[in-house]
Design a protein around this motif. Sequence first.
Motif, PDB file in Angstrom:
ATOM      1  N   ASN A 254       0.819  -1.219   0.000  1.00 13.23           N
ATOM      2  CA  ASN A 254       0.000   0.000   0.000  1.00 13.23           C
ATOM      3  C   ASN A 254       0.849   1.263   0.000  1.00 13.23           C
ATOM      4  N   THR A 255       2.167   1.111   0.196  1.00 11.02           N
ATOM      5  CA  THR A 255       3.061   2.274   0.184  1.00 11.02           C
ATOM      6  C   THR A 255       4.153   2.168  -0.876  1.00 11.02           C
ATOM      7  N   LEU A 256       4.590   0.944  -1.219  1.00 10.01           N
ATOM      8  CA  LEU A 256       5.637   0.720  -2.232  1.00 10.01           C
ATOM      9  C   LEU A 256       6.824   1.660  -1.956  1.00 10.01           C
ATOM     10  N   ASP A 257       7.433   1.486  -0.802  1.00  9.25           N
ATOM     11  CA  ASP A 257       8.440   2.438  -0.315  1.00  9.25           C
ATOM     12  C   ASP A 257       9.578   2.667  -1.306  1.00  9.25           C
ATOM     13  N   SER A 258      10.059   1.592  -1.911  1.00  7.07           N
ATOM     14  CA  SER A 258      11.107   1.672  -2.932  1.00  7.07           C
ATOM     15  C   SER A 258      11.133   0.323  -3.639  1.00  7.07           C
ATOM     16  N   TYR A 259      11.955   0.228  -4.675  1.00  5.55           N
ATOM     17  CA  TYR A 259      12.062  -1.059  -5.361  1.00  5.55           C
ATOM     18  C   TYR A 259      13.451  -1.209  -5.964  1.00  5.55           C
ATOM     19  N   SER A 260      13.799  -2.465  -6.251  1.00  5.74           N
ATOM     20  CA  SER A 260      15.087  -2.781  -6.858  1.00  5.74           C
ATOM     21  C   SER A 260      14.858  -3.590  -8.127  1.00  5.74           C
ATOM     22  N   ILE A 261      15.665  -3.323  -9.132  1.00  5.61           N
ATOM     23  CA  ILE A 261      15.653  -4.124 -10.351  1.00  5.61           C
ATOM     24  C   ILE A 261      16.938  -4.946 -10.352  1.00  5.61           C
ATOM     25  N   ILE A 262      16.797  -6.255 -10.487  1.00  2.00           N
ATOM     26  CA  ILE A 262      17.936  -7.155 -10.369  1.00  2.00           C
ATOM     27  C   ILE A 262      18.157  -7.899 -11.681  1.00  2.00           C
ATOM     28  N   PHE A 263      19.298  -7.676 -12.276  1.00  2.00           N
ATOM     29  CA  PHE A 263      19.792  -8.487 -13.383  1.00  2.00           C
ATOM     30  C   PHE A 263      21.074  -9.156 -12.875  1.00  2.00           C
ATOM     31  N   ASP A 264      22.241  -8.823 -13.457  1.00  2.00           N
ATOM     32  CA  ASP A 264      23.497  -9.329 -12.909  1.00  2.00           C
ATOM     33  C   ASP A 264      23.884  -8.555 -11.655  1.00  2.00           C
ATOM     34  N   ASP A 265      23.434  -7.315 -11.570  1.00  2.00           N
ATOM     35  CA  ASP A 265      23.660  -6.515 -10.378  1.00  2.00           C
ATOM     36  C   ASP A 265      22.323  -5.917  -9.926  1.00  2.00           C
ATOM     37  N   VAL A 266      22.357  -5.078  -8.902  1.00  2.00           N
ATOM     38  CA  VAL A 266      21.144  -4.529  -8.302  1.00  2.00           C
ATOM     39  C   VAL A 266      21.119  -3.017  -8.464  1.00  2.00           C
ATOM     40  N   GLU A 267      19.995  -2.495  -8.953  1.00  2.00           N
ATOM     41  CA  GLU A 267      19.778  -1.052  -8.993  1.00  2.00           C
ATOM     42  C   GLU A 267      18.574  -0.718  -8.118  1.00  2.00           C
ATOM     43  N   ASN A 268      18.725   0.282  -7.253  1.00  5.14           N
ATOM     44  CA  ASN A 268      17.674   0.659  -6.324  1.00  5.14           C
ATOM     45  C   ASN A 268      17.009   1.961  -6.765  1.00  5.14           C
ATOM     46  N   PHE A 269      15.684   2.045  -6.586  1.00  2.69           N
ATOM     47  CA  PHE A 269      14.938   3.207  -7.058  1.00  2.69           C
ATOM     48  C   PHE A 269      13.868   3.625  -6.055  1.00  2.69           C
ATOM     49  N   ASP A 270      13.574   4.916  -6.060  1.00  4.15           N
ATOM     50  CA  ASP A 270      12.431   5.469  -5.345  1.00  4.15           C
ATOM     51  C   ASP A 270      12.058   6.767  -6.035  1.00  4.15           C
ATOM     52  N   HIS A 271      10.864   6.784  -6.662  1.00  2.48           N
ATOM     53  CA  HIS A 271      10.453   7.933  -7.460  1.00  2.48           C
ATOM     54  C   HIS A 271       9.366   8.782  -6.789  1.00  2.48           C
TER      55      HIS A 271
END
Length: 323
Positions: A254-271
Amino acid sequence: MKLAIIGSGKIVQEFLPLIKDLPDIQVKAILGTKRSQERTEKIQAQYGIEASYTDIDECLQSAAFTTVYIAVPNHLHYAFAKKALEAGKDVICEKPFTLKHAELLDLERLAAEKNLVLIEAITNQYLINYQKIKKASENIGKLKIIECNYSQYSSRYEAFKAGTILPAFDPKKGGGALMDINIYNIHLVVGLLGKPRHVRYFANIERNIDTSGVLILDYGEIKVVCIGAKDSEAPIRSTIQGTEGSVVINGPTNTLDSYSIIFDDVENFDHKDHPHRMYDEFKRFSQVINDRDMDFVKKQLEHSKIVMEIVETALADAGIILG
């Protein structure tokens, strides 16, 4: 948007501090119960609301507002939304929309007859992070597995175990884990995938209500697990798995505080562009109502109807009767 708030409980008290950041919304009235009249009048004074009421019919006679935000206990949503529509008011209704799918269809029919807005307040569908997560899920190969876990030990669970049945655990009032917190997981998944082929619900049931449960949604090549618990805790996160990568959502759905996209490495996002989880939805509601964007309303109602079908099927599968 000239608004009346129907209710004076926890969600209303969370919402009202946000109003200062939404200049297009003017709160003209608030309705509470006779039992909560002192609290309601205190809220009225604190936020400069023009009028307060304890009678829904008297409130709806007012011409000072054209839209109502229904934030009363779950089992009252249908009756209050119907009264508001019959009075010619646009309706924003807290989740869950109704306790039964047929009730939502009845409200939809009435709103259509009167050309009124009828829309569900469900935070995650409007969050910027959600739009970004939807886009990211299209770029991780073929989707295979989605797992959502929203498990949060309820502050009311101890009282429930001791025999005090508060609305959060009362089947007569639309309580339970599926209706309270797992429904956010369902909305997230339906927003991504639409209507599933099959629904199963495996619930832990105490005193005829689900205190926790595992919902299985079958989308053919994509399998979904939605976990909601009010009787236990775990790290709250969701994972969308594709053949080439994954998206990990940090925090409740209900808040979706942040998210990460994972392929070979990890990228973190919060928009996020505002810290309050209800900002994006009410900003959008104001635009929709002002513009009379009925195509958008129809689209969101289709989404809500799928959610209500899933909920009704799941509760029946678990042998739980609400209302």
